[in-house]
Design a protein around this motif. Structure first.
Motif, short mmCIF file in Angstrom:
data_model
loop_
_atom_site.label_atom_id
_atom_site.label_comp_id
_atom_site.label_asym_id
_atom_site.label_seq_id
_atom_site.Cartn_x
_atom_site.Cartn_y
_atom_site.Cartn_z
N ARG A 168 0.82 -1.21 0.00
CA ARG A 168 0.00 0.00 0.00
C ARG A 168 0.86 1.26 0.00
NH1 ARG A 168 -5.40 -0.74 1.26
NH2 ARG A 168 -5.60 1.35 2.07
N TRP A 169 1.93 1.24 0.81
CA TRP A 169 2.78 2.43 0.85
C TRP A 169 3.45 2.66 -0.49
CZ3 TRP A 169 2.19 6.30 3.74
CH2 TRP A 169 1.69 6.15 5.04
N MET A 170 3.90 1.55 -1.14
CA MET A 170 4.52 1.69 -2.46
C MET A 170 3.53 2.29 -3.44
SD MET A 170 7.63 0.88 -2.51
CE MET A 170 7.97 0.61 -4.25
N GLY A 171 2.27 1.79 -3.38
CA GLY A 171 1.24 2.32 -4.27
C GLY A 171 1.08 3.81 -4.11
N TRP A 172 0.97 4.25 -2.85
CA TRP A 172 0.82 5.68 -2.60
C TRP A 172 2.02 6.45 -3.12
CZ3 TRP A 172 -3.44 8.09 -1.72
CH2 TRP A 172 -4.49 7.44 -1.09
N LEU A 173 3.21 5.88 -2.88
CA LEU A 173 4.45 6.55 -3.30
C LEU A 173 4.46 6.75 -4.80
CD1 LEU A 173 6.85 7.44 -1.56
CD2 LEU A 173 8.11 5.50 -2.50
N ILE A 174 4.14 5.66 -5.53
CA ILE A 174 4.12 5.75 -6.99
C ILE A 174 3.10 6.79 -7.44
CG2 ILE A 174 3.58 4.49 -9.11
CD1 ILE A 174 4.69 1.98 -7.70
N GLY A 175 1.93 6.76 -6.80
CA GLY A 175 0.89 7.72 -7.15
C GLY A 175 1.38 9.15 -6.99
N VAL A 176 2.01 9.42 -5.85
CA VAL A 176 2.50 10.77 -5.60
C VAL A 176 3.57 11.14 -6.62
CG1 VAL A 176 3.78 12.22 -3.96
CG2 VAL A 176 1.93 10.75 -3.16
N ALA A 177 4.46 10.20 -6.92
CA ALA A 177 5.53 10.47 -7.88
C ALA A 177 4.94 10.82 -9.25
CB ALA A 177 6.46 9.26 -8.00
N VAL A 178 3.94 10.04 -9.67
CA VAL A 178 3.31 10.31 -10.97
C VAL A 178 2.71 11.70 -10.98
CG1 VAL A 178 1.36 9.69 -12.45
CG2 VAL A 178 2.85 7.91 -11.57
N PHE A 179 2.01 12.02 -9.88
CA PHE A 179 1.37 13.33 -9.83
C PHE A 179 2.41 14.45 -9.91
CE2 PHE A 179 -0.04 16.98 -7.30
CZ PHE A 179 -1.07 17.40 -8.13
N VAL A 180 3.51 14.30 -9.14
CA VAL A 180 4.54 15.35 -9.14
C VAL A 180 5.13 15.50 -10.54
CG1 VAL A 180 6.86 15.92 -8.29
CG2 VAL A 180 5.10 15.10 -6.70
N TRP A 181 5.35 14.38 -11.19
CA TRP A 181 5.91 14.44 -12.54
C TRP A 181 4.96 15.19 -13.48
CZ3 TRP A 181 4.37 12.09 -17.21
CH2 TRP A 181 5.31 12.17 -18.26
N CYS A 182 3.67 14.83 -13.39
CA CYS A 182 2.66 15.49 -14.23
C CYS A 182 2.67 16.99 -13.97
CB CYS A 182 1.26 14.95 -13.93
SG CYS A 182 0.99 13.31 -14.57
N TRP A 183 2.68 17.34 -12.68
CA TRP A 183 2.64 18.74 -12.32
C TRP A 183 3.85 19.48 -12.89
CZ3 TRP A 183 -0.27 22.52 -11.34
CH2 TRP A 183 0.28 23.71 -10.85
N ASN A 184 5.03 18.82 -12.82
CA ASN A 184 6.23 19.45 -13.36
C ASN A 184 6.10 19.74 -14.84
OD1 ASN A 184 7.86 19.89 -11.20
ND2 ASN A 184 8.67 17.79 -11.18
N ARG A 185 5.51 18.80 -15.56
CA ARG A 185 5.35 19.00 -17.00
C ARG A 185 4.44 20.19 -17.28
NH1 ARG A 185 6.79 15.70 -21.34
NH2 ARG A 185 5.28 16.98 -22.44
N ILE A 186 3.35 20.25 -16.52
CA ILE A 186 2.44 21.39 -16.71
C ILE A 186 3.17 22.68 -16.39
CG2 ILE A 186 0.36 22.51 -15.82
CD1 ILE A 186 -0.81 19.75 -15.39
N SER A 187 3.89 22.64 -15.29
CA SER A 187 4.61 23.83 -14.84
C SER A 187 5.64 24.28 -15.86
CB SER A 187 5.25 23.51 -13.49
OG SER A 187 6.20 24.47 -13.18
N GLU A 188 6.33 23.32 -16.50
CA GLU A 188 7.33 23.66 -17.51
C GLU A 188 6.72 24.41 -18.69
OE1 GLU A 188 9.26 20.08 -18.75
OE2 GLU A 188 10.00 19.73 -16.71
#
Lengths: 272, 264, 271
Positions: free
Chosen positions: A24-44
């Motif tokens: 479960r923790w890994m799942g949450w971690l991956i989810g957060v990582a994906v979101f941060v990556w997405c946000w970075n792309r938008i931000s760029e």
């Protein structure tokens, strides 16, 4: 759920076993990582200078939009009529197409599960997946701009939606009522007419009104790509940055949407 | 009039619902089909009018082998077999009159039925039947406004307006209270006598069956294990059909009820 | 009593009682509907020769589906698709997170009146405004690019999810929630133990559905400059590059189908 022995020897209850927790923790971690990556792309791809300036621009737009230019309403009656027609005729057209598709797609009425049903399902998913604005773009390229393209776009877009809900309703009918009609020696079409149609009529009416309500909203913006209706005026006013006119149009759209919702709620209330 | 020869139904799952059933029903005979759930009562009835396709054997109605018919001929023969259902199976959103008239669908064309333009003789017959079962005043009510007993009466009218030679009746009293159950059974039996109809009545209530019919068939695991008069149903026979249980009470209540009915 | 009734009925024609019993209302509705249809159809101008010419293009478009061109504009398609997906994911996450408190606030059985009114107001505004109109306004305010699209989709998600969530909570089983409250739990604990388990499965199902809708919507936001695949698609239509357009549409359909399949699995697992 698990019990676990603590270092001091007592046993305790945990919702998850250790390995479940790790997953479960890994799942949450991956989810957060994906979101941060997405946000970075938008931000760029964002010009942050404009964003910091946004409050001022928003204030500017609001000040230009107020007060709304009310006399402009008189130029809008015809587009409003067109918008209403696009929604209504489009919905009617889509129902004409959706009913046969639904009967072909429902497990209990399809003539062939392996040949016809997949085709019907493909029609449903492809018309549903593509937004009415895209259908409008396509139809304008094919049959030219205007109200007609809008009607056809709305009709095609709604086929999948209506057919999906309708075939689900067909699959939920009471089979014994159908059996009873078949047992009288009725023909295939008579069984449909007496055994199936009465059972799905309320669903059909509900779906039609529900979709009409949605189509009122959709038809207000079709004009943005040239498919007729009040969206044309919206697009024209935006191009010349006439915010006072935009305000009038938006208020009218809101009123139309509210009216559509009210009518559809009334009609649905009357049916059920 | 109806003759089943080695009628067999094996479901795709491998379950044998009917094992070579032989049965003969003469004109005008009302018989009850009893047996535990899963014995194949419903399957037997549905194999006759082929709502369920039998996998072997034959069913003769008059001189016609029902199991060999094509779709069109089957529809024509289905008109001669009226069916009455468990839980009524009325089309709930249609009116009582439409439900009754739907029994004539096998006789009228598509467009006539679409426009609800049934021949006057059918309409008159529908009125007569509704009057016979005491529901004439409900003719234009929607079927879902009716009570259970009333709905089953409409179901009976729908079956009778077909002008059948045979009635197939599937658990007619399954969801009715005891009093209404008897009224419905009495009505079915009376109507069969009036019209000299044969009927096969599926029923799980042994006492009710004994009260009304002249012949009882016991079905167990797809086989006929009893065929005789109602009063030949002894505890031994019931044990054979249903398994071990104290049957004296069941039979006794029937006798008491009959006495009551006799004194009343 | 009934036999005299029967005598009067025998020989009379039978007609199905009409759906609307009041004669004037029925005829008014039929007449009005007919009149409207005539006027509406008459007011639609159709240039049939243009339509006839278009049929050829239509056939070309259908034919293009058999030979979709993924390569000519591969870079544009890849960038656009990626941007659409990024917007969808980010907006869905943010939208869902915000919609939970607003949904709780919009449930009359949980929230005090002022909070309820504010939350319902937010929902009403979000639902009344078309995504594309919101996108136009946000592009005007924040400039071109995926940020406007992201904000649009988040805003739309909030309206959609909060409303359904609130309705769900309002119709939840009171007994379960009261049982938890009866243990002396605090408000947050009560929400966590008494309310949350009841709406979680549906929230997950709806979130998956909204992810699907957000992706479909992200495909058009590009038309008004709010990022995503829409801009590429628009260009393809403008230049009559039907094979490229077909390629994009096929991609959209495939992704939507995949999302629907995925949401089916997720929903069946949580319920």
């Amino acid at each position: 759920m698990a019990t676990r022995t603590l270092p001091d020897g007592t046993r305790t209850w945990r919702r998850f076993t250790p390995s479940q927790s790790v997953v479960r923790w890994m799942g949450w971690l991956i989810g957060v990582a994906v979101f941060v990556w997405c946000w970075n792309r938008i931000s760029e791809s964002t010009t942050w200078f404009f964003v910091w300036d946004a409050p001022r621009i928003a204030g500017d737009i609001i000040s230009r939009a107020t007060p709304p230019k009310w006399p402009y309403v008189n130029e809008l009656w015809w587009p409003i009529w067109d918008t209403l027609n696009i929604a209504t005729l489009g919905t009617l057209g889509s129902l004409v197409m959706a009913v046969p598709v639904a009967f072909l797609a429902a497990r209990n009425t399809t003539p062939s599960r392996f040949l016809v049903r997949p085709v019907a399902l493909l029609i449903i998913v492809s018309t549903r997946s593509i937004n009415s604005l895209i259908w409008a773009l396509l139809l304008i390229a094919i049959i030219g701009p205007g109200v007609f393209a809008g009607i056809v776009a709305i009709a095609i877009r709604s086929v999948g939606f209506c057919a999906k809900l309708l075939y689900e309703a067909i699959e939920e009918i009471e089979q014994t009522q159908v059996e009873a009609i078949a047992a009288t020696g009725a023909s295939r079409w008579q069984v449909m007419l007496y055994g199936i149609v009465p059972q799905i009529m309320p669903a059909l009416a509900g779906i039609a009104v529900f979709r009409w309500d949605i189509n009122i909203r959709e038809s207000t913006v079709l004009g943005l790509v040239g498919a007729g209706g009040i969206g044309l005026q919206l697009s024209a006013s935006l191009n010349v940055l006439a915010w006072a006119q935009v305000a009038v149009i938006l208020l009218i759209i809101l009123a139309a949407v509210g009216l559509g919702e009210w009518v559809s709620a009334k009609v649905r209330g009357a049916i059920i | 009039m109806l003759r089943l020869e080695k009628l067999t139904k094996t479901y795709k799952t491998g379950d044998q619902a009917l094992k070579q059933v032989d049965l003969e029903v003469p004109q005008g005979q009302v018989l009850a089909l009893i047996g535990p759930s899963g014995a194949g009562k419903s399957t037997l009835i549905r194999c006759i009018n082929r709502l369920v396709e039998p996998t072997g054997g034959a069913a003769w109605l008059g001189g016609v082998n029902l199991t060999a018919l094509g779709q069109r001929a089957l529809r024509r023969e289905r008109r001669r077999m009226g069916m009455i259902f468990q839980e009524y199976a009325l089309v709930e959103r249609l009116t009582v009159m439409e439900n009754v008239l739907s029994g004539r669908l096998g006789y009228v064309g598509f467009w006539r039925s679409f426009l609800r333009r049934f021949p006057q003789s059918d309409v008159d017959e529908a009125y007569r039947l509704l009057d016979r079962v005491g529901l004439l005043h409900m003719a234009d009510k929607r079927a879902d406004e009716l009570s259970g007993g009333q709905r089953q009466r409409v179901g009976i009218c729908r079956a009778l307006i077909q002008n059948p030679a045979l009635l197939l009746v599937d658990e007619p009293t399954a969801s009715l209270d005891p009093k209404t159950s008897r009224q419905i059974m009495r009505l079915i039996v009376e109507l069969c006598r009036e019209r000299d109809l044969a009927a096969i009545i599926n029923i799980h209530d042994v006492a009710l069956a004994q009260m009304f019919v002249m012949r009882v068939i016991g079905l167990e695991l797809g086989r006929i294990v009893f065929d005789g008069a109602p009063d030949a149903l002894t505890p031994d026979v019931l044990t054979q059909i249903y398994g071990e249980e104290d049957w004296e009470a069941t039979i006794q209540t029937v006798e008491e009820e009959e006495e009551e009915a006799g004194t009343a | 009593m009934s036999s005299s009734e029967l005598d009067t009925l025998i020989g009379t024609r039978w007609k199905k009682p009409p759906f609307i019993r009041r004669v004037w209302l029925r005829s008014a509705l039929v007449l009005g509907g007919f009149l409207y249809l005539v006027l509406a159809i008459a007011s639609v101008e159709v240039n049939w020769s243009r339509v006839y010419e278009g049929l050829e293009r239509g056939a070309a478009f259908v034919a293009a589906f058999t030979t979709p061109d993924f390569t000519t504009r591969a870079a544009d398609i890849r960038e656009g698709m990626l941007e659409s997906i990024v917007m969808t994911v980010a907006a869905s996450v943010v939208g869902i997170l915000i919609s939970i408190p607003i949904g709780l606030g919009a449930a009359r059985n949980l929230a005090p009146l002022p909070v309820y009114l504010v939350c319902r107001g937010i929902i009403a505004v979000s639902r009344a405004l078309q995504e594309i109109i919101v996108a136009i306004l946000l592009v005007a305010i924040f400039g071109f690019g995926p940020l406007a699209g992201f904000l649009t989709l988040s805003f739309a998600t909030i309206g959609f999810l909060s409303k359904l969530l609130a309705e769900d909570i309002e119709s939840m089983d009171r007994a379960q929630a009261e049982a938890v409250r009866a243990t002396g739990a605090r408000w947050t604990q009560w929400i966590n133990y008494g309310v949350q388990p009841q709406f979680m499965p549906r929230l997950i199902g709806l979130s998956m559905y909204r992810l699907d809708i957000n992706f479909r919507e992200s495909a058009i936001l590009g038309l008004v400059g709010a990022g995503g695949i829409g801009a590429t698609l628009n260009t393809a239509f403008d230049r009559y590059e039907f094979d490229t357009a077909a390629a994009i549409l096929i991609l959209i359909i495939v992704i939507v189908m995949a999302l629907e399949y995925l949401s089916g699995i997720v929903r069946s697992r949580v319920q």
